[in-house]
Design a protein around this motif. Structure first.
Motif, PDB file in Angstrom:
ATOM      1  N   LYS A 288      22.636  74.096  41.270  1.00  0.00           N
ATOM      2  CA  LYS A 288      21.505  73.329  42.008  1.00  0.00           C
ATOM      3  C   LYS A 288      21.030  72.253  41.005  1.00  0.00           C
ATOM      4  N   TYR A 289      20.786  72.376  39.746  1.00  0.00           N
ATOM      5  CA  TYR A 289      20.446  71.237  38.924  1.00  0.00           C
ATOM      6  C   TYR A 289      21.285  70.143  38.880  1.00  0.00           C
ATOM      7  N   LEU A 290      22.620  70.400  38.818  1.00  0.00           N
ATOM      8  CA  LEU A 290      23.627  69.274  38.921  1.00  0.00           C
ATOM      9  C   LEU A 290      23.667  68.652  40.102  1.00  0.00           C
ATOM     10  N   ASP A 291      23.469  69.303  41.217  1.00  0.00           N
ATOM     11  CA  ASP A 291      23.290  68.641  42.378  1.00  0.00           C
ATOM     12  C   ASP A 291      22.094  67.528  42.542  1.00  0.00           C
ATOM     13  N   MET A 292      21.006  68.018  41.752  1.00  0.00           N
ATOM     14  CA  MET A 292      19.709  67.322  41.858  1.00  0.00           C
ATOM     15  C   MET A 292      19.939  66.148  40.937  1.00  0.00           C
ATOM     16  N   ILE A 293      20.770  66.359  39.628  1.00  0.00           N
ATOM     17  CA  ILE A 293      21.128  65.440  38.825  1.00  0.00           C
ATOM     18  C   ILE A 293      21.762  64.305  39.443  1.00  0.00           C
ATOM     19  N   LYS A 294      22.891  64.686  40.290  1.00  0.00           N
ATOM     20  CA  LYS A 294      23.501  63.731  41.165  1.00  0.00           C
ATOM     21  C   LYS A 294      22.762  62.885  41.952  1.00  0.00           C
ATOM     22  N   ASP A 295      22.072  63.564  42.775  1.00  0.00           N
ATOM     23  CA  ASP A 295      21.043  62.874  43.720  1.00  0.00           C
ATOM     24  C   ASP A 295      20.267  61.950  43.083  1.00  0.00           C
TER      25      ASP A 295
ATOM     26  N   GLU B 297      36.274  69.542  37.384  1.00  0.00           N
ATOM     27  CA  GLU B 297      37.100  68.797  38.143  1.00  0.00           C
ATOM     28  C   GLU B 297      36.917  68.649  39.612  1.00  0.00           C
ATOM     29  N   GLU B 298      36.816  69.732  40.393  1.00  0.00           N
ATOM     30  CA  GLU B 298      36.626  69.711  41.612  1.00  0.00           C
ATOM     31  C   GLU B 298      35.353  69.137  42.185  1.00  0.00           C
ATOM     32  N   TYR B 299      34.396  69.344  41.333  1.00  0.00           N
ATOM     33  CA  TYR B 299      32.876  69.100  41.737  1.00  0.00           C
ATOM     34  C   TYR B 299      33.009  67.284  41.749  1.00  0.00           C
ATOM     35  N   ALA B 300      33.484  67.022  40.544  1.00  0.00           N
ATOM     36  CA  ALA B 300      33.697  65.623  40.206  1.00  0.00           C
ATOM     37  C   ALA B 300      34.516  64.729  41.484  1.00  0.00           C
ATOM     38  N   ALA B 301      35.454  65.568  41.716  1.00  0.00           N
ATOM     39  CA  ALA B 301      36.438  64.827  42.651  1.00  0.00           C
ATOM     40  C   ALA B 301      35.710  64.687  44.086  1.00  0.00           C
ATOM     41  N   LYS B 302      35.153  66.031  44.317  1.00  0.00           N
ATOM     42  CA  LYS B 302      34.214  65.975  45.831  1.00  0.00           C
ATOM     43  C   LYS B 302      33.349  65.132  45.914  1.00  0.00           C
ATOM     44  N   ASN B 303      32.433  64.813  44.734  1.00  0.00           N
ATOM     45  CA  ASN B 303      31.398  63.712  44.744  1.00  0.00           C
ATOM     46  C   ASN B 303      31.965  62.287  44.199  1.00  0.00           C
TER      47      ASN B 303
END
Lengths: 363, 522
Positions: A230-237, A267-273
């Motif tokens: 959740k927080y990684l998403d928030m950081i990204k946003d 890696e998957e998260y970075a690639a996806k975003n």
């Protein structure tokens, strides 16, 4: 008559508050000679430390002991700062980033992904230690919505059951037991602090080589927790909202060990975003890390030699892949960073001298 | 919400502002709302309990009041028509109805109290709660239940006896039951003592506010600096290896802890009420200065003992069966026989007092030991008198001091039953005093391994001396009133110094559990 009654109430209240504030200031730990990590967060607010950084690192010891902003400047003219604190957790990182955007708008934010492994304040283990680490991150922050939210997210169960928010609002409630430890340092730094870092980098000069391989104990579950995601998403946003590039890194520290299963998820998260992710553990040879020379604590963190090597390597990436400009032709910045470099070199010299004395005394 | 929290101080501060700023006719309503807000902080799940007591007691007093009014009306209306016997029979009938309603209300309430004490409190609840269907048993004892229930039932009995007016407003009944300063650990007020001060309007009085705050500060000092600091040593000294002189030290430490904890909590309660202009009854009057056990119990937990005396001891001793028994025993055993009903009353009262503290054997033993000492003291009273008449030194101050020390030590030994769930362990430790004279524990380092550092001992020592001096100073009148005559700078310096002592040396925050008062568990 009425006025006199109010004066009779207000004057003693005012005197009491002033005395309590003074005592609180005296009892707050200063972190000037020991556990310097506690003094790092507040250094950012010094006028020379914020406002013109192109790169801001936010995170735990894997950033504040592994990257050297002075090296980034001297090699690439990159202005940077590390908002680091001991065992910083991902939600603390998020709120520090949120706060940072109030002071400046960096081109790149660097987040070290090891923080993903801690999903709750309790997941880091011993709750008393956790509370002490929380303090080192939170006490140094200026009062703001971000600080309040970070406190709310960080408090351990024990903290919530005792003083909760109150002891953050009035730190005397937390540090009152320090009355028996008050010493010269507390009086000397009553109203000011010395810088313990160089733009957030906590320098270490000792050399303690790695002794062997770290054991990769199998885990029951390799998934990162919901809260971490959740927080990684928030950081990204948050970064996206401010037009800042988020760069995910895994510092080349050998312990805590970094599992392949964790690597895959990141890696998957970075690639996806569409995020840049660099695992420096995989680049050790290219960086040139020598685990006999470049670590001060047997592979957990780099010393100044390792940090400079890593910074040179990362600076190239920041320049080429993130397009961070060279500011060395900017006279104002150049003057500022010349001073920072001098302070950095002086600190290095002083620490090396102390280290040499320590080695001599051991022989 | 614990008394020992900034949340409570904030709550009280807001309440004080609203209480004096809004129209004074609403003060009791504000208090009612505040009391329920305070109670809700303990948990919504407990609300049903206090509402049950409030509603059942109110309905019972309304019924009794209604029947009494009806009786008066009927007797007035039929004054000429009814014979003396008929009037008597009618009164008896009304009284029987009233008594039945009162008994039903008492049984219902005490039944719940019995259930909660027996099943919701360790160790008995564990026996039930292992079964998932009884998981509600783990909710724990509702806050202040023993206190508000005793207060309400006392009021009901007073209404039945015609000694207190019956409230007609259920919300006032709710306030009388739930007035927040009393909820944590008393004092248990009587309706006639409290009604005027609780329901009347109070103008802002700076002096009263200051006095209330000073009393609270003194309570915080006793609770946080003394009681909670010494608690760690008591936990250690309860260990099986601490016998003989170590046990003696435990009894003294426990006396300090419970005095600081209980009187400190009461000071906070009385002080908080005082800031609102409400006077609660005193629960302690320098109990450790008592020279005999009867005096001690007139000075310690006064409101509970008064309750027990009014509603258990006297009704038992003047009941018909007891009066008959008295006549019989007097004729057979003489003067001693005459006192037997009183002793039976004492025994039952002390059993009830023990059970009030909890359904554990050690509380019963504690009650019985107190009763035993009281009875023996009574029986030996003539001997004491002879002794005092014969020896002149018994009138000297030194002899008074000896009596005070003797009573302090005796009560310490009895009170130590609280500390051991296993009564056998208590008696083993008590017995060790007779043969184990290990005075070396006082200087061989044992005292430094109890969890207290040298600085802790210094703080405790100074704190105990201060408590003693304040008690001594207070013998000739209110300490706060005396302080008021001091120079203003000196007065504020003392108060600010005390505040600093509480803030700096209080045992609270991370690593401490200062949120609970010992008497909160009853």
């Amino acid at each position: 008559m009425k006025k006199r009654v109010w004066l009779k109430i207000l004057i003693p209240v005012l005197i009491t508050v002033l005395i309590l504030l003074f005592v609180q200031q005296l009892l707050m730990p200063k972190y000037m000679t020991e556990t310097k990590e506690g003094a790092m967060i507040s250094e950012y607010y010094e006028k020379d430390n914020h406002g013109n950084n192109d790169v801001v690192f936010v995170g735990d010891c894997e950033v504040y002991e592994n990257f050297s902003p002075v090296t980034l400047w001297n090699e690439y003219g990159i202005t940077s700062y590390i908002r680091g604190s001991a065992q910083q957790l991902i939600w603390q990182t998020y709120y520090l980033m949120e706060e940072t955007f109030k002071y400046e708008n960096p081109k790149v934010m660097v987040f070290n992904v090891l923080e993903m492994i801690y999903d709750t304040p309790e997941s880091t283990g011993d709750s008393e230690k956790r509370e002490a680490y929380n303090r080192m991150t939170l006490d140094g922050m200026k009062w703001s919505k971000e600080k309040w939210n970070s406190i709310a997210a960080s408090m351990t169960k024990q903290e919530k059951e005792t003083d909760g928010y109150w002891s953050y609002i009035f730190p005397i409630l937390r540090y009152h037991e320090r009355w028996s430890e008050v010493g010269a340092e507390d009086f000397r730094y009553l109203f000011h602090r010395d810088a313990v870092t160089d733009n957030g980098y906590l320098m270490q000069v000792k050399v303690n080589p790695v002794l062997g391989e770290f054991n990769k104990r199998p885990l029951v579950d390799y998934s990162f927790g919901e809260n971490s995601w959740k927080y990684l998403d928030m950081i990204k946003d948050l970064c996206k909202e401010h037009g800042t590039q988020l760069v995910l890194v895994k510092a080349p520290s050998l312990s805590p060990v970094w599992y392949d299963e964790w690597e895959t998820q990141i890696e998957e998260y970075a690639a996806k975003n569409d995020l840049l992710y660099i695992n420096f553990l995989e680049k050790q040879e290219e960086i040139g890390i020598d685990w006999n020379q470049d670590t001060y604590d047997r592979g957990l963190h780099l010393n100044v030699y390792g940090a400079e090597k890593l910074s040179i390597y990362f600076g190239q990436i920041l320049k080429e892949e993130c397009g961070i400009e060279d500011h060395r032709s900017d006279t104002e910045l150049s003057a500022l960073w010349t001073n920072k470099t001098k302070a950095y070199e002086a600190r290095k010299e002083q620490l090396l001298l102390e280290y040499q004395e320590e080695l001599d005394s051991e022989q | 919400m614990s008394f020992i929290s900034l949340s409570f101080l904030l709550f009280l501060g807001i309440l004080i502002i609203l209480y004096y700023a809004l129209p004074h006719k609403w003060q009791w309503v504000i208090l009612l709302i505040a009391s329920y807000v305070f109670y809700l902080f303990a948990g919504v799940k407990y609300l049903a309990f206090i509402l049950f007591t409030t509603i059942t007691t109110f309905l019972a007093i309304r019924f009794i009041d209604g029947r009494n009014k009806l009786q008066k009306e009927q007797l007035e209306k039929r004054k000429e028509m009814m014979s003396k016997e008929a009037k008597k029979a009618y009164k008896k009938q009304i009284k029987a109805q009233n008594r039945l309603v009162m008994i039903i209300c008492i049984v219902l309430n005490f039944g719940i109290l019995f259930f909660c004490k027996a099943c919701l409190v360790e160790p008995l609840h564990t026996a039930f709660s292992s079964n998932a269907t009884f998981s509600f048993l783990t909710i724990g004892l509702p806050m202040g239940m023993s206190f508000y229930m005793f207060q309400s039932i006392g009021y009901l009995i007073d209404v039945y006896r015609g000694k207190a007016e019956a409230l007609t407003n259920p919300f006032k009944m709710a306030l009388f039951t739930a007035f927040f300063p009393q909820l944590v650990q008393g004092p248990i007020s009587q309706f006639n003592e409290l009604k005027d001060t609780l329901f009347s309007e109070h103008a802002f009085d700076r002096r009263q506010l200051a006095f209330g705050m000073q009393r609270m500060l003194w309570g915080f000092f006793k609770k946080l600096v003394i009681a909670d600091r010494i608690a760690v040593a008591i936990g250690t000294l309860k260990g099986a290896e601490y016998t003989g002189i170590s046990f003696f030290v435990l009894t003294v430490f426990y006396a300090v802890q419970i005095y600081g904890d209980f009187t400190g909590g009461i000071d906070i309660a009385i002080g908080a009420a005082e800031t609102l202009g409400i006077k609660l009854p005193e629960n302690f009057i320098r109990p450790f200065f008592s020279k005999n056990i009867a005096e001690y119990w007139r000075r310690w937990h006064i409101t509970l003992n008064e309750w027990m005396k009014r509603y258990i001891f006297y009704p038992i001793t003047v009941s018909q069966p007891m009066l008959k028994l008295s006549l019989k025993t007097r004729s057979k055993l003489g003067k001693v026989g005459m006192r037997i009903p009183v002793y039976i009353g004492s025994l039952l009262t002390w059993l009830a007092t023990g059970v009030w503290h909890g359904f554990n054997l050690h509380f019963i033993v504690w009650g019985l030991l107190n009763c035993f000492v009281i009875v023996v003291s009574e029986e030996l009273a003539p001997l004491y008198k002879k002794f005092h008449d014969k020896f002149a030194f018994s009138n000297k101050r030194g002899y008074d001091v000896w009596q005070i020390i003797r009573m302090f030590l005796l009560m310490n030994l009895i009170r130590a039953t609280d500390l051991f769930n296993d009564v056998g362990e208590y008696f083993t430790k008590l017995g060790s005093l007779a043969y184990q004279f290990n005075f070396n524990v006082l200087w061989d380092g044992t005292m430094m391994n109890l969890g207290l550092s040298v600085s802790d001992y210094i703080i405790l020592g100074c704190g105990v001396v201060l408590m003693f001096l304040v008690s001594l100073f207070g013998r000739s009148g209110s300490v706060r009133e005396k302080m008021e005559k001091w120079n203003i700078v000196l007065r504020y310096a003392v108060i600010i110094a005390l505040l600093l002592v509480v803030v700096l040396f209080g045992s609270y925050g991370i690593g401490f559990d200062a949120s609970k008062f010992i008497y909160n568990q009853f």
